[in-house]
Design a protein around this motif. Structure first.
Motif, PDB file in Angstrom:
ATOM      1  N   THR A  55     120.799 -46.132 -15.124  1.00 15.43           N
ATOM      2  CA  THR A  55     121.446 -46.219 -16.428  1.00 15.43           C
ATOM      3  C   THR A  55     122.732 -45.409 -16.375  1.00 15.43           C
ATOM      4  OG1 THR A  55     120.389 -44.230 -17.280  1.00 15.43           O
ATOM      5  CG2 THR A  55     119.209 -46.311 -17.619  1.00 15.43           C
ATOM      6  N   ALA A  56     123.468 -45.418 -17.462  1.00 14.92           N
ATOM      7  CA  ALA A  56     124.674 -44.597 -17.553  1.00 14.92           C
ATOM      8  C   ALA A  56     124.331 -43.121 -17.359  1.00 14.92           C
ATOM      9  CB  ALA A  56     125.358 -44.820 -18.899  1.00 14.92           C
ATOM     10  N   VAL A  57     123.137 -42.708 -17.791  1.00 14.74           N
ATOM     11  CA  VAL A  57     122.724 -41.315 -17.623  1.00 14.74           C
ATOM     12  C   VAL A  57     122.654 -40.954 -16.139  1.00 14.74           C
ATOM     13  CG1 VAL A  57     120.763 -39.739 -17.915  1.00 14.74           C
ATOM     14  CG2 VAL A  57     121.576 -41.075 -19.854  1.00 14.74           C
ATOM     15  N   ALA A  58     122.177 -41.862 -15.300  1.00 11.47           N
ATOM     16  CA  ALA A  58     122.131 -41.597 -13.860  1.00 11.47           C
ATOM     17  C   ALA A  58     123.536 -41.355 -13.320  1.00 11.47           C
ATOM     18  CB  ALA A  58     121.480 -42.772 -13.126  1.00 11.47           C
ATOM     19  N   HIS A  59     124.478 -42.190 -13.709  1.00 14.07           N
ATOM     20  CA  HIS A  59     125.852 -42.066 -13.219  1.00 14.07           C
ATOM     21  C   HIS A  59     126.546 -40.836 -13.802  1.00 14.07           C
ATOM     22  CE1 HIS A  59     125.808 -45.895 -11.067  1.00 14.07           C
ATOM     23  NE2 HIS A  59     125.039 -46.316 -12.069  1.00 14.07           N
ATOM     24  N   LEU A  60     126.317 -40.554 -15.070  1.00 16.37           N
ATOM     25  CA  LEU A  60     126.908 -39.369 -15.694  1.00 16.37           C
ATOM     26  C   LEU A  60     126.396 -38.104 -15.017  1.00 16.37           C
ATOM     27  CD1 LEU A  60     128.612 -38.027 -17.928  1.00 16.37           C
ATOM     28  CD2 LEU A  60     126.620 -38.256 -19.445  1.00 16.37           C
ATOM     29  N   THR A  61     125.089 -38.028 -14.803  1.00 16.21           N
ATOM     30  CA  THR A  61     124.498 -36.850 -14.175  1.00 16.21           C
ATOM     31  C   THR A  61     125.029 -36.678 -12.755  1.00 16.21           C
ATOM     32  OG1 THR A  61     122.496 -37.195 -15.495  1.00 16.21           O
ATOM     33  CG2 THR A  61     122.326 -35.695 -13.621  1.00 16.21           C
ATOM     34  N   GLY A  62     125.061 -37.765 -11.995  1.00 15.79           N
ATOM     35  CA  GLY A  62     125.589 -37.697 -10.633  1.00 15.79           C
ATOM     36  C   GLY A  62     127.052 -37.299 -10.603  1.00 15.79           C
ATOM     37  N   ALA A  63     127.846 -37.851 -11.512  1.00 16.45           N
ATOM     38  CA  ALA A  63     129.273 -37.523 -11.565  1.00 16.45           C
ATOM     39  C   ALA A  63     129.499 -36.065 -11.947  1.00 16.45           C
ATOM     40  CB  ALA A  63     129.983 -38.441 -12.560  1.00 16.45           C
ATOM     41  N   MET A  64     128.554 -35.491 -12.691  1.00 13.97           N
ATOM     42  CA  MET A  64     128.647 -34.074 -13.066  1.00 13.97           C
ATOM     43  C   MET A  64     128.211 -33.153 -11.935  1.00 13.97           C
ATOM     44  SD  MET A  64     127.076 -34.263 -16.914  1.00 13.97           S
ATOM     45  CE  MET A  64     127.037 -32.470 -17.117  1.00 13.97           C
ATOM     46  N   GLY A  65     127.634 -33.731 -10.878  1.00 16.39           N
ATOM     47  CA  GLY A  65     127.157 -32.924  -9.766  1.00 16.39           C
ATOM     48  C   GLY A  65     125.836 -32.230 -10.055  1.00 16.39           C
ATOM     49  N   LYS A  66     125.111 -32.742 -11.039  1.00 20.80           N
ATOM     50  CA  LYS A  66     123.799 -32.188 -11.387  1.00 20.80           C
ATOM     51  C   LYS A  66     122.727 -32.958 -10.620  1.00 20.80           C
ATOM     52  CE  LYS A  66     122.977 -29.695 -14.383  1.00 20.80           C
ATOM     53  NZ  LYS A  66     122.733 -28.254 -14.461  1.00 20.80           N
ATOM     54  N   PRO A  67     121.620 -32.306 -10.282  1.00 19.90           N
ATOM     55  CA  PRO A  67     120.546 -33.015  -9.587  1.00 19.90           C
ATOM     56  C   PRO A  67     120.005 -34.175 -10.421  1.00 19.90           C
ATOM     57  CG  PRO A  67     120.224 -30.648  -9.447  1.00 19.90           C
ATOM     58  CD  PRO A  67     121.334 -30.879 -10.441  1.00 19.90           C
ATOM     59  N   ASP A  77     121.016 -52.584  -7.882  1.00 20.34           N
ATOM     60  CA  ASP A  77     122.438 -52.890  -7.873  1.00 20.34           C
ATOM     61  C   ASP A  77     123.050 -52.506  -6.522  1.00 20.34           C
ATOM     62  OD1 ASP A  77     124.819 -53.518  -9.818  1.00 20.34           O
ATOM     63  OD2 ASP A  77     125.436 -51.749  -8.659  1.00 20.34           O
ATOM     64  N   TRP A  78     124.035 -53.253  -6.091  1.00 16.96           N
ATOM     65  CA  TRP A  78     124.651 -53.045  -4.782  1.00 16.96           C
ATOM     66  C   TRP A  78     125.243 -51.647  -4.623  1.00 16.96           C
ATOM     67  CZ3 TRP A  78     129.764 -51.751  -4.359  1.00 16.96           C
ATOM     68  CH2 TRP A  78     130.561 -51.976  -5.486  1.00 16.96           C
ATOM     69  N   ARG A  79     125.601 -51.011  -5.716  1.00 20.68           N
ATOM     70  CA  ARG A  79     126.217 -49.685  -5.645  1.00 20.68           C
ATOM     71  C   ARG A  79     125.297 -48.625  -5.045  1.00 20.68           C
ATOM     72  NH1 ARG A  79     127.604 -52.333 -10.063  1.00 20.68           N
ATOM     73  NH2 ARG A  79     129.783 -52.599 -10.553  1.00 20.68           N
ATOM     74  N   TRP A  80     123.991 -48.896  -5.109  1.00 22.07           N
ATOM     75  CA  TRP A  80     123.025 -47.944  -4.544  1.00 22.07           C
ATOM     76  C   TRP A  80     122.783 -48.211  -3.062  1.00 22.07           C
ATOM     77  CZ3 TRP A  80     122.736 -43.942  -7.425  1.00 22.07           C
ATOM     78  CH2 TRP A  80     122.819 -44.064  -8.813  1.00 22.07           C
ATOM     79  N   LEU A  81     123.476 -49.215  -2.525  1.00 19.58           N
ATOM     80  CA  LEU A  81     123.336 -49.623  -1.131  1.00 19.58           C
ATOM     81  C   LEU A  81     121.891 -50.003  -0.837  1.00 19.58           C
ATOM     82  CD1 LEU A  81     125.716 -46.934   0.371  1.00 19.58           C
ATOM     83  CD2 LEU A  81     126.288 -49.252  -0.354  1.00 19.58           C
ATOM     84  N   GLU A  82     121.512 -50.079   0.411  1.00 22.83           N
ATOM     85  CA  GLU A  82     120.150 -50.497   0.776  1.00 22.83           C
ATOM     86  C   GLU A  82     119.507 -49.456   1.678  1.00 22.83           C
ATOM     87  OE1 GLU A  82     120.258 -54.325   2.636  1.00 22.83           O
ATOM     88  OE2 GLU A  82     120.905 -55.346   0.805  1.00 22.83           O
ATOM     89  N   LYS A  83     118.198 -49.341   1.530  1.00 17.64           N
ATOM     90  CA  LYS A  83     117.386 -48.524   2.428  1.00 17.64           C
ATOM     91  C   LYS A  83     117.896 -47.098   2.558  1.00 17.64           C
ATOM     92  CE  LYS A  83     116.012 -52.640   4.881  1.00 17.64           C
ATOM     93  NZ  LYS A  83     116.197 -53.470   6.031  1.00 17.64           N
ATOM     94  N   TRP A  89     128.180 -41.522  -3.191  1.00 17.10           N
ATOM     95  CA  TRP A  89     129.011 -41.232  -4.352  1.00 17.10           C
ATOM     96  C   TRP A  89     128.518 -40.025  -5.137  1.00 17.10           C
ATOM     97  CZ3 TRP A  89     127.593 -46.298  -3.133  1.00 17.10           C
ATOM     98  CH2 TRP A  89     128.641 -47.069  -2.638  1.00 17.10           C
ATOM     99  N   TYR A  90     127.220 -39.797  -5.104  1.00 17.19           N
ATOM    100  CA  TYR A  90     126.618 -38.692  -5.858  1.00 17.19           C
ATOM    101  C   TYR A  90     125.777 -37.850  -4.900  1.00 17.19           C
ATOM    102  CZ  TYR A  90     127.713 -41.933  -9.691  1.00 17.19           C
ATOM    103  OH  TYR A  90     128.327 -42.802 -10.554  1.00 17.19           O
ATOM    104  N   PRO A  91     126.361 -36.823  -4.292  1.00 21.67           N
ATOM    105  CA  PRO A  91     125.618 -36.020  -3.316  1.00 21.67           C
ATOM    106  C   PRO A  91     124.369 -35.338  -3.876  1.00 21.67           C
ATOM    107  CG  PRO A  91     127.970 -35.553  -3.200  1.00 21.67           C
ATOM    108  CD  PRO A  91     127.756 -36.433  -4.391  1.00 21.67           C
ATOM    109  N   THR A  92     124.279 -35.187  -5.180  1.00 18.36           N
ATOM    110  CA  THR A  92     123.112 -34.540  -5.788  1.00 18.36           C
ATOM    111  C   THR A  92     122.023 -35.536  -6.170  1.00 18.36           C
ATOM    112  OG1 THR A  92     124.149 -34.653  -7.962  1.00 18.36           O
ATOM    113  CG2 THR A  92     124.484 -32.612  -6.686  1.00 18.36           C
ATOM    114  N   ALA A  93     122.227 -36.810  -5.834  1.00 16.42           N
ATOM    115  CA  ALA A  93     121.261 -37.847  -6.205  1.00 16.42           C
ATOM    116  C   ALA A  93     120.221 -38.041  -5.101  1.00 16.42           C
ATOM    117  CB  ALA A  93     121.970 -39.174  -6.464  1.00 16.42           C
TER     118      ALA A  93
END
Length: 119
Positions: A55-67, A77-83, A89-93
């Protein structure tokens, strides 16, 4: 997991699903006070971890650098890549993926087990 305080970040019609949760994990709900992404970001900034679906919350949290732990369907979605269990894009994800479309039980168990292990 008794030292966990659950907070709801889900707004809209899906928020009604919170009523089906057991009392032990019924979240605190401040969503009436979240009027925009700035409000949501301010709340997220005070959290140790956000567990969500894509959701947008996942992207907002990741963009904020929060776990953020993101539970993804088998056809994500393709943005999460595969496997992958991480995101470039979100090192804390941390990503938790379905292996069978529609079967969330193993995903939820994996999240539960990671919470119990503290990582």
């Amino acid at each position: 997991m008794t030292d966990i305080a659950w907070l709801n970040l889900q707004k809209g019609a899906a928020r009604e699903q919170m009523g089906t949760l057991p009392d032990a994990i019924r979240p605190l709900d401040f969503t009436a006070e979240l009027n925009d992404f700035a409000d949501t970001a301010a709340l997220i900034d005070n959290l140790d971890l956000v567990i969500t679906v894509d959701t947008a919350v996942a992207h907002l949290t990741g963009a904020m650098g929060k776990p953020v732990w993101v539970m993804l369907p088998a056809n994500s979605d393709w943005r999460w890549l595969e496997k992958r269990s991480d995101s470039p894009w979100y090192p804390t994800a941390r990503l938790f993926r379905q292996t069978t479309l529609g079967d969330w039980a193993p995903v939820v168990r994996s999240v539960r087990d990671a919470l119990i292990r503290g990582r």
